[in-house]
Structures are given as C-alpha cells and as structure tokens.
Motif scaffolding. Structure first.
Motif, mmCIF file in Angstrom:
data_model
loop_
_atom_site.group_PDB
_atom_site.id
_atom_site.type_symbol
_atom_site.label_atom_id
_atom_site.label_comp_id
_atom_site.label_asym_id
_atom_site.label_seq_id
_atom_site.Cartn_x
_atom_site.Cartn_y
_atom_site.Cartn_z
ATOM 1 N N GLY A 102 0.826 -1.202 0.000
ATOM 2 C CA GLY A 102 0.000 0.000 0.000
ATOM 3 C C GLY A 102 0.858 1.249 0.000
ATOM 4 N N GLN A 103 0.221 2.367 -0.360
ATOM 5 C CA GLN A 103 0.945 3.637 -0.325
ATOM 6 C C GLN A 103 0.690 4.288 1.016
ATOM 7 N N ILE A 104 1.743 4.818 1.567
ATOM 8 C CA ILE A 104 1.651 5.329 2.921
ATOM 9 C C ILE A 104 2.322 6.703 3.007
ATOM 10 N N LEU A 118 8.702 9.433 -7.773
ATOM 11 C CA LEU A 118 7.859 8.661 -8.677
ATOM 12 C C LEU A 118 6.545 9.389 -8.917
ATOM 13 N N LYS A 119 6.027 9.942 -7.830
ATOM 14 C CA LYS A 119 4.762 10.675 -7.925
ATOM 15 C C LYS A 119 4.921 11.914 -8.812
ATOM 16 N N GLU A 120 6.069 12.568 -8.669
ATOM 17 C CA GLU A 120 6.343 13.739 -9.503
ATOM 18 C C GLU A 120 6.394 13.353 -10.976
ATOM 19 N N VAL A 121 7.055 12.198 -11.245
ATOM 20 C CA VAL A 121 7.167 11.715 -12.621
ATOM 21 C C VAL A 121 5.773 11.383 -13.155
ATOM 22 N N ASP A 122 4.973 10.709 -12.319
ATOM 23 C CA ASP A 122 3.617 10.353 -12.720
ATOM 24 C C ASP A 122 2.802 11.599 -13.045
ATOM 25 N N GLN A 123 3.007 12.604 -12.221
ATOM 26 C CA GLN A 123 2.304 13.866 -12.413
ATOM 27 C C GLN A 123 2.688 14.461 -13.771
#
Lengths: 638, 123
Positions: free
Chosen positions: A348-350, A389-394
């Motif tokens: 899960g993401q935490i 990773l979240k930044e890349v996804d964004q």
C-alpha cells in the motif's frame, strides 16, 4: 632348624670345613638358594630366603623337587633350562615362573653353578625374584602396545622415508588416507603414487631442504592423490632423521587429510562473505528495509532508514515503525495488521513523518516470514520513497493531457472541414476530388486512432486508467461496436453475425469493454478477406469449464470474436500481445497498423481481472476469447 | 433557438456555427471564459456548447458560475472539448454538464445532432 647337610644327605665328610659358618653364610644371603640333585631333581638343601620366597618350610622343601615349584605349563621350558645349566651351556635361566605354596606365581632369574661331589652332579641355584622388573617391563610393553594402537587409530598418518625418499614405515592412518597399504608403499617413492605431477616441484624443494637438515619447510600444505584417484588436500609436518653422527638419513612425516576441514572453512568464509555482501547490499539499497518481530518491534533496519526517517539507527532499534508513522487512518493500519497477521503480503501507499516533522510518500511492502512451526517469526518491511515517482507520474499525466488537447485540436479541424467538403457544404466535388478528400479524411481518422492508442498505453502504464463497472447489455455493446465498422463490413461484403442477446445485464466498464471490442472486431474485419465471416458471441462459462482449449478458473462471461481471416502464423503466436509487435502476414495485409491494439486489449483485460487468449490457424482464421469473471464485476458494482 | 458557443478555436467555432445556422438557430460565439459568462447572462440561451480549455477563465469555472446563476442554472450545457481524461469528464458531469463529447472522436454531424437533442430535452 638346623643345617644337617652332610649328615642327613650323606654328603662326604670334609667338604665344608665349618658347618656352622657355612650355614650362616647360606642363610644370610638375600637371594634364595637351593641345592638340587641333577639326576633326581630333588632339593637337598634350601636357605631361609628360598623358603620365604616359596612359602614352604625348609622341611617341606627338602621333600620336594624342581618339578614341584613351577607351573606345570612352564615345566618343559624350566626343565630344558635346568638341563642346559647342568650341561653348563648356560649359567642363568631368566624369567622363570615359580609357583608358591599359596598358588601365586613370581618370576625369578636362576643363576646356577654345577657342583660335582663324589662323582655326582648337583646344581646350586640362586633365585632372584624379578617379578617387579618383569611387571614393569610388562607394563612398558603394554603401554607401548597401547600407544601403537592409539597411533594407528589416530587420523594422523605417520611415514618414515629413507634418504632416497622411499617409504620405510607407513601406518594404518596413512593407509586409510591414501588407500595404499604399507605393503604397496614399502620401498616406493611418493612420486607416481601419492604426489600428483603438478605438485612434484613443490615437494622436491621441501625434500631437498629436509635432506640438508633445513626444517624451515617443516609444514607444507599440498594436494595429494589417493589410490582411487581422488585429489585430497594434506597437511604435512616433516622432520629430518639423523644418525648418531648427525648425518641426515631420512625423514619422518605426519600427514593429515584436511580436505573436508579446508572445504568447511572455505564454505564458512564464503557464507561470511555472502552475509557481508548481503548486508552491504541491504545497507546501500535506496529503500528502507526493516525486520521486526511478530509484534512489530524492530530488530534490524538498514542504513537508509536514517535517511528516510531522520532517526538514527540506534533510536529505531527496539521501537515499532509507529515512530515515524501514524499519519494514516485507523482503518489503514487495521487493514494492514489484519493482512499480515493472516500471513499475507501487504502492499500500500503510505504517508510517514520524519523526525523533523516533514512528510514523505512511500510504497510500503510487508512480507511475513514464517518460522518452522508455520507461525509468523518476523515481518520484513520495505518502504520505497515514491515522492519522485509521484512527480514523474504527475508529469506524465500532464503530458497526456497536453498531448490529448494539443494534438486533437488540429485533427478535429481537419476532420470536420473534410467532412463538410464531402457533404458538399462548399459545393459539389468532382469524383476525383471526392476520392482525394476521402483519402485525406481516412488519414486524419488514422492519426486520431494512433493518438488514442498512445494515450491508452500511457494511461495503462502510469496506472491512470481505473475500472468503473456498470450493469449493461452486452448485446447492445456488441451491436454498437459493429455499427462503427458498418462501412468496412459493407465494402468487404463480410458476413457478420452476433449472438449476445438474451443474457442478463452484466457489470462491466463500458468504456474499457468498448475499446477491447473495437480492437478485436477491427482486427477481425481488417484481416478477413472479402466475403469472409466474422462472428461475435457471448456466453456464461462455469468455473472449471473448458473454453477455447482452456479451463476457465472461475465463473465468467466469455466474449468470443471469431473470423475466417488470414490467421496468426504459429511462430508469431507467442509474441502477439507484445507492444508494437506485428505478425508478418498482418504487415502485408495492412501496412498501416501500429502494433498496439492487442497490447492494449491484453492490458485492459488484465485491468478488469479477466484473461484473453486465442486459437488460430494461418490461412483459416482466428478466434479470440475474452473471459471476464462474474464475481469480481458484481462486487465492484456493490 | 438561441445557442451560445464557447470556443477559443475560431475555426472549430465557425464549423459549429455554420452547421447550426443552416437549420435556423441563432448562434453567438464567446472566445474566452469571461466573455462566455457575460454573453450567457445577456442572451439567456436555450443551450450552451462549452469548451473547457479557455483563456481567462476555464470551462469548469464557467460551468460552476452558470450553475450557480438562478437564471441560467437550468440551461443545458453540452461540453465539447478535446480534454478526454476520465477525471475531466467526471468533474464536468458533477458540475452539472448535460453531456460531454470529445471533439476528435465525433464527426461534426454527430456533435450537431447531440446539441439538437439537448435543445429538445431543454424544452
């Protein structure tokens, strides 16, 4: 008791001048004395020491003879020695067993003198008790025997070499180590027997130094070979042997087979090295890695945990991950514990909080490690920092959005204006003009299709695509999709049939299902020659039933798209769902395809927890099967 | 019928305008978000065709303002945009859009048909 030697035994008068003095001398001797007739072997006189030695009185002894005071089994030897003494061949009979009155045996050296008196022969025997000496000799012999036995039992081989480097002694352990018996090795050189050719130069150096009395190479570790051809590792200890003048006359070696020992040491060293490497790897991992006990207490964390949490390692050990956690809902942690206590992996993401209060996003992965009893022994937790990773996804999502808008606008402009031209909004077109504009319009649509495919792939790969099932009529979906291809179907005169009616509404994501169907139907029509056939059917399949050569694992809705087209060549079948892959015959039939259709179908089917497969024969046709589990889709709706 | 087209791409706005005027509707074009709201209040159209990526004020904001306007909240809004993300569609529908069409996915005649349908429904 009186000494009445002459009188009673009838010895000639005058043999001894003074009876009394003789008696005194005779009795005062510590050694036992016995005077015996050689012929009758009877005792004529004994002294006190002799009497004490045997435990008989002097009187008793005077009525006895030589044969009465020795154990019967030793008698032949005793009498033989007696005769030898009588013949003056020997003076001393050694280690003669003597039987006492009480049955005990002692050993004596008997030193005798032959005395001839009046033509008769007598032996005067001096008995010296040597039991003690004999016993100590026996003890030494026994201990030597024991030592020899012990040595032979030791795993240490013992070898003596002469100065020509040939075997002189070779003990049992050496036999055991090398497999050669002493008989086989006696007088043999170690070369050609136990020393492999490659090791000879090394051994030669050791041997030469030994011969020169140099003990600097006393210890050597080298490879040897056994009689059965095995290579073993031996630890040798060598000492030069010298004669009394100090000249080297050979060498003595002890040898131990250390093959197993060295192997074990090597294994131990390797595993220690592996452990070190493993620890280094864990420490240098960019993730946070921790090991906890079943209660969540941290036993181990890697170095990077400090970077993640801001807490030094020594502050983390012994605490629980709540030290930097506690930012998620109660529900999240409950679900996490329930999962891992049920011995399942939790993912899960935490969001966690550093020591300085800053927050970070992490992908959390917890694996229970079970002990031999099948219960949880440890939990292995891995946190991967996904802030980047979240930044890349964004960024990817933004690109998708931008691409969709920026590229779609010119495509829309082209399409709409070309449509108006075709409809005669700008006046009637000549046949040739209409033909050209149609080609332009087809190209604009194709551009849109490619863009759409790229966007699907991007969204599938960034995880942006979500499934939203709603209850719907599959027959309607099938018909609508077929409708989109009406022009191609008519132009190629393809016989199309559809049998999805009569089924109860099925929960499915209509957009995703449509994309899948569009791709499958589009392929079926594209790769089916004129006047061929395409058939679409839907059916319930029970768990365990066989469909299209496969067993359906759970109750599913199976959608089948069957065509009489060019088929997929056997060699290409394995790669058909691969991104950008196109079968050779498909490239020939339609040079414009982008190789993304079936990749998207496969990905989207997986997204719906379904599976897709096919049966195909080149030149005859292909049937695609799409199985979507009923339960999962029911749940999604509820 | 009065139709307001909110579209910053002039060439696309023209196509829709031409098609609709051919069947006798009154068409007004607004090329940014602010003008859209002014024009809507002035015109009180029977249907609004709304793009989402607009200068000055986004289509979402325009939609929110329209739905908060007592006089305009019942006017059907057909979103015609090249934003095709699920989240965009969901957001627009939640804000009260009647329909949502991705421009590149539909022939112009289909878009016109949908606008007409919305007009009929608004009656």
């Amino acid at each position: 008791m009186t000494f009445s030697f002459r009188r009673k035994q009838g010895l000639p008068e005058g043999s001894f001048t003074e009876d009394k003095e003789f008696k005194l001398l005779f009795d005062s001797l510590l050694d036992g004395l016995a005077f015996a007739d050689v012929e009758t072997k009877r005792f004529l006189a004994v002294n006190e020491a002799f009497s004490q030695m045997l435990g008989y009185s002097e009187a008793e002894l005077r009525s006895m003879g030589v044969t009465d005071i020795h154990p019967s089994d030793a008698l032949p030897h005793v009498l033989e020695e007696f005769e030898k003494q009588a013949r003056r061949e020997i003076r001393i009979a050694r280690d003669i067993p003597v039987l006492r009155k009480d049955g005990r045996i002692f050993y004596a050296d008997i030193n005798s003198s032959l005395i001839v008196l009046g033509g008769k022969q007598y032996l005067l025997g001096t008995f010296r008790d040597v039991t003690e000496r004999k016993e100590s000799e026996e003890a030494v012999r026994r201990s030597e025997e024991r030592l020899e036995l012990e040595i032979s039992r030791l795993p240490i081989g013992h070898v003596v070499w002469d100065k020509d480097f040939k075997v002189v002694t070779w003990n049992a352990a050496a036999e055991k180590i090398f497999g050669f018996s002493f008989g086989e090795m006696k007088g043999k050189h170690p070369y050609g027997t136990i020393v492999p050719t490659a090791v000879q130069p090394q051994v030669e150096i050791v041997w030469h130094k030994l011969l020169q009395g140099d003990e600097s190479t006393a210890n050597s570790l080298n490879e040897n070979i056994t009689k059965d051809g095995r290579t073993i590792l031996c630890d040798w200890t060598n000492t030069p042997l010298r004669d009394k003048d100090g000249m080297v006359i050979g060498a003595m070696s002890t040898v131990e087979d250390v093959t197993q020992k060295v192997k074990a040491e090597e294994a131990l060293r390797k595993s220690a090295e592996e452990l070190k490497k493993f620890k280094m790897a864990v420490d240098s991992a960019s993730d946070l890695i921790m090991l906890t006990d079943p209660a969540g207490k941290i036993i181990f964390v890697n170095k990077n945990a400090e970077h993640f949490t801001g807490f030094p390692r020594e502050e983390i050990i012994g605490k629980t991950p709540a030290l930097w956690g506690g930012q998620m809902s109660e529900d999240f942690y409950q679900k996490m514990w329930a999962t891992i206590h049920a011995k399942r992996v939790f993912e899960g993401q935490i969001v966690n909080r550093r020591k300085d209060g800053g927050r970070y996003d992490a992908e959390l992965h917890i694996s229970p490690i079970l002990g031999p009893d099948g219960e949880v022994a440890y939990f292995l937790g891995v946190e991967q920092d996904i802030t980047k990773l979240k930044e890349v996804d964004q960024a990817k999502s933004e690109f998708i959005s931008l691409a969709s808008h920026q590229l779609r606008t010119p495509i829309t402009t082209m399409s709409w204006y070309l449509e108006m031209l075709l409809e005669g909004d700008a006046g009637a077109l000549s046949k040739k003009q209409e033909d050209y504009v149609e080609k332009l319009y087809a190209a604009a649509r194709q551009m849109n299709d490619i863009l759409k495919s790229f966007l699907y792939v991007l969204r599938l790969e960034t995880g942006d695509m979500k499934v939203h099932p709603v209850k719907m009529d599959l027959a309607k979906l099938g018909q609508e999709t077929l409708e989109e291809f009406a022009v191609s179907i008519r132009n190629k005169q393809i016989d199309v049939s559809e049998s999805c009616s009569g089924l109860s509404p099925f929960s499915i994501d209509p957009d995703i299902a449509k994309i899948i169907l569009q791709n499958l139907i589009s392929n079926a029509i594209k790769y089916t020659p004129e006047k061929g056939s395409v058939h679409i059917s839907c059916a319930h399949a029970a768990a365990g039933s066989s469909v299209g050569g496969r067993e359906v694992s759970e109750e599913s809705m199976v959608i089948t798209v069957q065509d009489s087209g060019i088929g997929i060549p056997q060699k290409d079948q394995e790669k058909i769902f691969t991104r950008f892959f196109r079968a050779d015959n498909a490239k020939t039939a339609d040079p414009d395809g982008n190789g993304l259709g079936l990749y998207i179908v496969n990905k989207m089917t997986a997204l719906m927890k379904g599976s897709v497969w096919f049966e195909s024969e080149e030149g005859k046709g292909t049937t695609f099967y799409l199985a979507l589990p009923l339960n999962q889709h029911k749940e999604s709706v509820a | 019928m009065k139709i307001l087209i909110v579209e910053d791409e002039e060439v696309l706005a023209k196509v829709i305008q031409e098609k609709l005027e051919r069947t006798g509707d009154d068409v007004v074009i607004a090329s940014d978000g602010e003008r859209a709201i002014v024009a809507a209040r002035e015109l009180v159209p029977d249907v609004i065709v709304l793009d989402l990526l607009l200068p000055k004020k986004s289509g979402f904001e325009v939609l929110k303002t329209l739905k908060a306007d007592e006089e305009l909240k019942l006017v059907p809004v057909v979103v015609v945009s090249n934003l095709g993300e699920e989240s965009d569609i969901k957001h627009a529908m939640e804000l009260g859009a009647t329909d949502y069409y991705v421009k590149a996915e539909h022939p112009i005649n289909e878009i016109i048909e949908k606008i007409k349908e919305a007009l009929i429904r608004s009656k």
